[in-house]
Design a protein around this motif. Sequence first.
Motif, PDB file in Angstrom:
ATOM      1  N   THR A  37      40.119   3.270 -48.076  1.00  0.00           N
ATOM      2  CA  THR A  37      38.467   3.427 -48.923  1.00  0.00           C
ATOM      3  C   THR A  37      38.236   2.682 -49.350  1.00  0.00           C
ATOM      4  OG1 THR A  37      40.366   4.561 -50.984  1.00  0.00           O
ATOM      5  CG2 THR A  37      39.060   5.904 -49.289  1.00  0.00           C
ATOM      6  N   PHE A  40      34.042   3.048 -55.296  1.00  0.00           N
ATOM      7  CA  PHE A  40      32.473   3.583 -54.817  1.00  0.00           C
ATOM      8  C   PHE A  40      31.991   2.676 -55.666  1.00  0.00           C
ATOM      9  CE2 PHE A  40      34.162   8.074 -57.136  1.00  0.00           C
ATOM     10  CZ  PHE A  40      34.321   7.770 -58.707  1.00  0.00           C
ATOM     11  N   TYR A  55      32.520  -3.900 -50.409  1.00  0.00           N
ATOM     12  CA  TYR A  55      32.131  -2.936 -49.715  1.00  0.00           C
ATOM     13  C   TYR A  55      31.766  -3.109 -47.277  1.00  0.00           C
ATOM     14  CZ  TYR A  55      31.409  -0.442 -53.639  1.00  0.00           C
ATOM     15  OH  TYR A  55      31.341  -0.444 -54.651  1.00  0.00           O
ATOM     16  N   MET A  76      32.527   8.041 -48.104  1.00  0.00           N
ATOM     17  CA  MET A  76      31.815   6.892 -49.739  1.00  0.00           C
ATOM     18  C   MET A  76      31.485   8.720 -50.454  1.00  0.00           C
ATOM     19  SD  MET A  76      30.990   4.440 -51.000  1.00  0.00           S
ATOM     20  CE  MET A  76      31.308   3.558 -50.058  1.00  0.00           C
ATOM     21  N   PHE A 135      23.706   1.038 -47.398  1.00  0.00           N
ATOM     22  CA  PHE A 135      24.838   1.515 -47.326  1.00  0.00           C
ATOM     23  C   PHE A 135      24.699   1.441 -45.159  1.00  0.00           C
ATOM     24  CE2 PHE A 135      28.684   1.898 -49.831  1.00  0.00           C
ATOM     25  CZ  PHE A 135      28.160   0.725 -51.107  1.00  0.00           C
ATOM     26  N   VAL A 142      30.170   5.156 -42.710  1.00  0.00           N
ATOM     27  CA  VAL A 142      31.129   6.019 -43.451  1.00  0.00           C
ATOM     28  C   VAL A 142      30.338   7.616 -42.997  1.00  0.00           C
ATOM     29  CG1 VAL A 142      29.610   6.845 -45.522  1.00  0.00           C
ATOM     30  CG2 VAL A 142      30.545   4.257 -45.169  1.00  0.00           C
ATOM     31  N   GLU A 147      29.989  12.797 -49.079  1.00  0.00           N
ATOM     32  CA  GLU A 147      29.956  11.479 -49.842  1.00  0.00           C
ATOM     33  C   GLU A 147      29.941  12.746 -51.220  1.00  0.00           C
ATOM     34  OE1 GLU A 147      25.395  10.093 -50.735  1.00  0.00           O
ATOM     35  OE2 GLU A 147      25.871  11.765 -49.022  1.00  0.00           O
TER      36      GLU A 147
END
Length: 965
Positions: A37, A40, A55, A76, A135, A142, A147
Amino acid sequence: MAELNFKAIEEKWQKRWLEEKVFEPQRDPRKPKFYITVAFPYLSGHLHVGHARTYTIPDVIARFKRMQGYNVLFPMGWHITGAPIVGIAERIKNRDPKTIWIYRDVYKVPEEILWTFEDPVNIVKYFMRAAKETFIRAGFSVDWSREFHTTSLFPPFSKFIEWQFIRLKEMGYIVKGAHRVRWDPVVGTPLGDHDLMEGEDVPILEYVLIKFELREDGEVIYLPAATLRPETVYGVTNMWVNPEAIYVKAKIRRGDREETWIISREAAYKLSFQDREIEILEEFKGEKLIGKYVRNLVTGDEVIILPAEFVDPDNATGVVMSVPAHAPFDHVALEDLKRETEILLKYDIDPRVVEEISYISLIKLEGYGEFPAVEEVEKLGIKSQKDREKLEQATKTIYKAEYHKGIFKVEPYAGKPVQEVKELIAKELQEKGIAEIMYEFAEKNVISRFGNRAVIKIIHDQWFIDYGNPEWKAKAKEALDQMTIYPESRRAQFEAVIEWLDKKACARKVGLGTPLPWDPEWVIESLSDSTIYMAYYTISRHINKLREEDKLDPEKLTPEFFDYIFREGFSEAKEKELAEKTGIPAEIIHEMKEEFEYWYPLDWRCSAKDLIPNHLTFFIFNHVALFRREHWPRGIAVNGFGTLEGQKMSKSKGNVLNFIDAIEENGADVVRLYIMSLAEHDSDFDWRRKEVGKLRKQVERFYELVSEFASYEAKEGIELKSIDRWMLHRLNKSIEGTTKALEEFRTRTAVQWAFYTIMNDLRWYLRRTEGRDDAAKRYVLRTLADVWVRLMAPFTPHICEELWEKLGGEGFVSLAKWPEPRKEWWNEALEIGEEFIKSLIEDIKEIVEVAKIENPKRAYIYTAPEWKWRVVEVVAEKRDFKAAMAELMKDEEIRKHGKEVAKIVQRLIKERAFDVKRIDEEKVLREAKEFIEKELGLEIVINPKEDKGGKKKQAMPLKPAVYVE
């Protein structure tokens, strides 16, 4: 070849990845899992190219591990907690021109949307959509099924945070009390690191305010001098105030004590936030105090107040005690006054008063005499207070040396180390009421995201997370000891942060967030609700599905539910009980529990280095508090920052390149590869548009080459020439180098191997095989294409998918098998041979240039005789002159060359030439003869009997002698 349409290729594969849910892993006990991870993003604006580095790194690693056969989870979410977004909404509501310029012109928010930003919810909705689009456009692999976003606007996650805080409070880790915090005095809220526009890293200093007594008309007034060195009060010779600054006479009430103080106007304002009631009685310029005498309550001495422009009324109290024996600024200021007597006369001070000031020596310091400050000033050649930079340097040197090595000379503390005396004196003065504490920022530029200058406030009835708890610290240290940290050099910083962390305000009354469950008028702040959400990701897919199907009542997600998922063992009875209470089917609760147990512990947490003093360390603390040992995190990878054309990025100055704009301009794959190629681990990178443009051309060349090689056949069993086998050996090296670098998060090194090294090796191979169009060459190039595309897939996934399709690869390259070195391709001798040829070509070119040989026709090359190879090998083995000579002299052939042998041995040992591998030089030269002649435009003669120019004897292993005519 037509210019590559990056955007069309990217859109094609992004659509395919999403449609086929390529990056939505299911629990699979048959496969090893890999869970990574990244912090965020906080969504108060668009992501810029600095964020792109943070990222892209975990995405590259996630893609790499997926290809290695791991079941990879890379989820994410979005962070919208805190006061900054509310502050932005307020400033837009008030039509603040700077804020409007940033959001309209820098972030390019359409005007009709901009005015909806008066509601902070609209800000986060807009930037969440924009961040997700960025993204996806960047090709991040991802799992979007997991989410979520923070705050009570997303009730299930809010319930997860409530559980976390309830349990931490039960453990005694959340406490209520008084503590100093950074504070926005206009909005009236504590400020965490993420609530600051400027000054995140500015430390809070603890000044000791030592009271000096001024008696006027029978009234006792105190001038509190602020110092970081209370032990030097014994050496005060005078006081300093700024004659032009505004000072106040004020009643200071603290508890049941009331005193009259004289301090700067700025100090009175700041002290009003630090448990003091301030009543201003009068204001005046500092010049009114010049020439008066005050009494040092520690020594009983009467000392004069003198003028000093260096006194900053906005630093601490604006009253400074002068200790010239140990403070360079004080010594130089007194010397300046001695020269500028007109200043003294202006205030009716007899210059002799200053001339007669005697310095008081307090500290014995090795390497210095009675007055260290005086000596340091002379040593640096400081002439006046204008030499501020040198004075700062002198001050740092003396203060540091005296603190760490100084011995105090004054009774009753004589003979004790200064660092011990400092604490004793500070404590004693406070107990006697002679001193108090004031907190002050080390720098002034601490600005909240509301645009207001912060102060330090003592807050009562504030909720804190007690990171100072010694048992908790011990567990955090234990977890850190077991973790891998990249780069390892950052471990010491983590250890230091764990050591000094203390109580941290965890709630405020302003901003978006989750209400504190037992005191809902407080909202949990942004650095406190973002410490263990990696665990929530493991169940968020199920939560999101239940929400979509309208089968979830978040209010029923009680602490008991989260306890079972994250802290307890499997229990069918418990699952049935929770199913009744939550309305979630028992089998879904069981699946959630299985997912958490499968994915945890977290393998890697990634973020930028500025989060080490806060988020990344809090992440360790909260995990050890709430999870079982086997679920403690395994690793943290830290990256650096980005600059733009050599300048720090600043949205307030408009010096920002949005991540999405960089993608639009260059293509996602070029942006990814460029950022990954620039810096290793926590070193910083600089984005330069010109260099990005150059890289784009190289990426297009990569695409062109692989597209060409895709049409070739790769039949096995073909007889290969030495140069073909060299190319495969070098390909093995690139596979090994890329793999090793990615295992250690060294993305720059990985790009060097996967892209630049292969490109350079291929360039050489094509030069060496120019004119050849045989099955062996086509086999090598087709094989190389297959490997190269897979090595590049983590960095440039879109064009690699396109090329994989051209190559006839099965499925997605994103899921293809990561290349591994092939044993039969290794051949170190071939590499040495090619380096030998390259080096020889360069040497001959240099000889022609340096000797200015016009129209050279022929080059004679002499390789080293056998006995010299023997000398080199013995030296490599013995690594010592005497031992090597003793061994060599046993050989009759070598003894014939006596003195020459000794010279060679001596030189080899001096150059530490211990890593020489034998090759058949003559064979290599004869195989490459045609190529060398073509490269140089010369006839090449290898080892003729005739010794042209007497050069033959100069030949050494891998360094042939050359004569050009």
